[in-house]
Design an enzyme around this catalytic site. Structure first.
Site, PDB file in Angstrom:
ATOM      1  CE1 TYR A   7      82.774  97.662  19.253  1.00  0.00           C
ATOM      2  CE2 TYR A   7      80.460  98.129  19.610  1.00  0.00           C
ATOM      3  CZ  TYR A   7      81.452  97.278  19.175  1.00  0.00           C
ATOM      4  OH  TYR A   7      81.115  96.052  18.670  1.00  0.00           O
ATOM      5  NE  ARG A  26      81.605  95.408  27.574  1.00  0.00           N
ATOM      6  CZ  ARG A  26      80.589  94.692  27.100  1.00  0.00           C
ATOM      7  NH1 ARG A  26      80.501  93.391  27.346  1.00  0.00           N
ATOM      8  NH2 ARG A  26      79.627  95.266  26.387  1.00  0.00           N
ATOM      9  CE  LYS A 125      80.509  96.205  22.645  1.00  0.00           C
ATOM     10  NZ  LYS A 125      80.268  95.114  21.729  1.00  0.00           N
ATOM     11  CD  GLU A 158      83.458  86.988  21.594  1.00  0.00           C
ATOM     12  OE1 GLU A 158      82.640  87.436  22.409  1.00  0.00           O
ATOM     13  OE2 GLU A 158      84.539  87.540  21.336  1.00  0.00           O
ATOM     14  CG  LEU A 182      83.129  91.747  25.066  1.00  0.00           C
ATOM     15  CD1 LEU A 182      84.322  92.705  25.164  1.00  0.00           C
ATOM     16  CD2 LEU A 182      81.987  92.426  24.332  1.00  0.00           C
TER      17      LEU A 182
END
Ligand SMILES: Cc1ncc(COP(=O)(O)O)c(C=O)c1O
Length: 260
Positions: A7, A26, A125, A158, A182
């Protein structure tokens, strides 16, 4: 099924999805990491997104693009999936709260560890965000706004839906992609902007201890842009107020990307 999807999230400015080519790039890269093939082109998808945005016709739209591996008999075998499902979600995106920039966020360092790049690669992702969900829940339980996850080696990776940065002695530092995170589009743009303006910026590992000792801390993501972090595990970061350097970087980022 099984979180077997990829996504993207972006927003519109005046009816135009922000950095859509980068987000589509991406999306395709995430699919490649999961060996997922797409039955449509970037142009097909862009056309669907365009017509959805035109139909919704709101000034500020949150746009979520979800592609599943596809329908088929139930089973782990990816070849059972015959045709991708495309799910587009568009809804009104309220303005970001002012307190993000006046007070900043409180975060915790989560017990939940980010998966290794050799497991479900955090660089994809994917729809499998259960670690992030668990880490976020840890933060919610103690009344913090978000959680920062470490990797198995104890280095910072992250936050649950944003990249993490610290400012230390005038150096701006964010963990390297190989830490397991990511590759944020905001992260990439901010690295570019900082380098262009000769700001000393580094992709380097740092530990939870170094994070807590930082002069400033902030997170980045597409709809958030740059948001200061002022509390980590209940302790003030620097002065406890949004960092001056952080706010300067935000101004620079907005100017360079032509944002309000
Ligand atoms: C885990 C994670 N890290 C970082 C980000 C920031 O990425 P971007 O700047 O491309 O929005 C996101 C985006 O939502 C995310 O889900």
């Amino acid at each position: 099924m099984f979180g077997d999807s990829v996504y993207e999230v972006t927003q519109t400015f005046n009816g135009i999805p922000f950095l859509l080519p980068e987000h589509l790039e991406r999306l395709w890269a995430s699919a490649e990491k999961l060996h997922m093939s797409f039955s449509f082109t970037k142009e097909d998808l862009s056309a669907q997104i365009d017509s959805l945005i035109k139909a919704i016709a709101l000034p500020r739209i949150y746009l979520r693009i979800i592609i599943t591996r596809g329908e088929g008999d139930i089973g782990l075998d990816p070849s059972l999936a015959k045709k991708n499902n495309i799910i587009l979600i568009a809804k009104e995106l309220p303005e970001n709260p002012e307190w993000w920039l006046t007070k900043g966020l409180s975060v915790i360092v989560a017990d939940t560890i980010r998966t290794s790049v050799k497991s479900v690669d955090p660089g994809a992702k994917s729809g499998n965000y259960l670690n992030n969900v668990m880490a976020y829940e840890e933060a919610m339980k103690i009344g913090a706004h978000d959680a920062i996850m470490l990797n198995h080696a104890g280095y910072v990776t992250e936050a649950t839906t944003s990249n993490v940065w610290i400012v230390q002695d005038g150096k701006v530092i964010t963990p390297p992609l190989k830490a397991g995170l990511l590759g944020g589009i905001t992260r990439a743009k901010l690295l570019e902007v900082a380098k262009k303006h000769n700001i000393p910026v580094f992709e380097e590992n740092f530990t939870a201890k170094e994070l807590r000792m930082a002069d400033e801390c902030f997170v980045t993501a597409t709809t958030k842009q740059i948001v200061p972090v002022t509390t980590i595990d209940g302790n003030a970061v620097g002065t406890g107020l949004p960092g001056e350097f952080t706010l300067k970087l935000l101004q620079l980022y907005k100017k360079e990307l032509g944002l309000r």
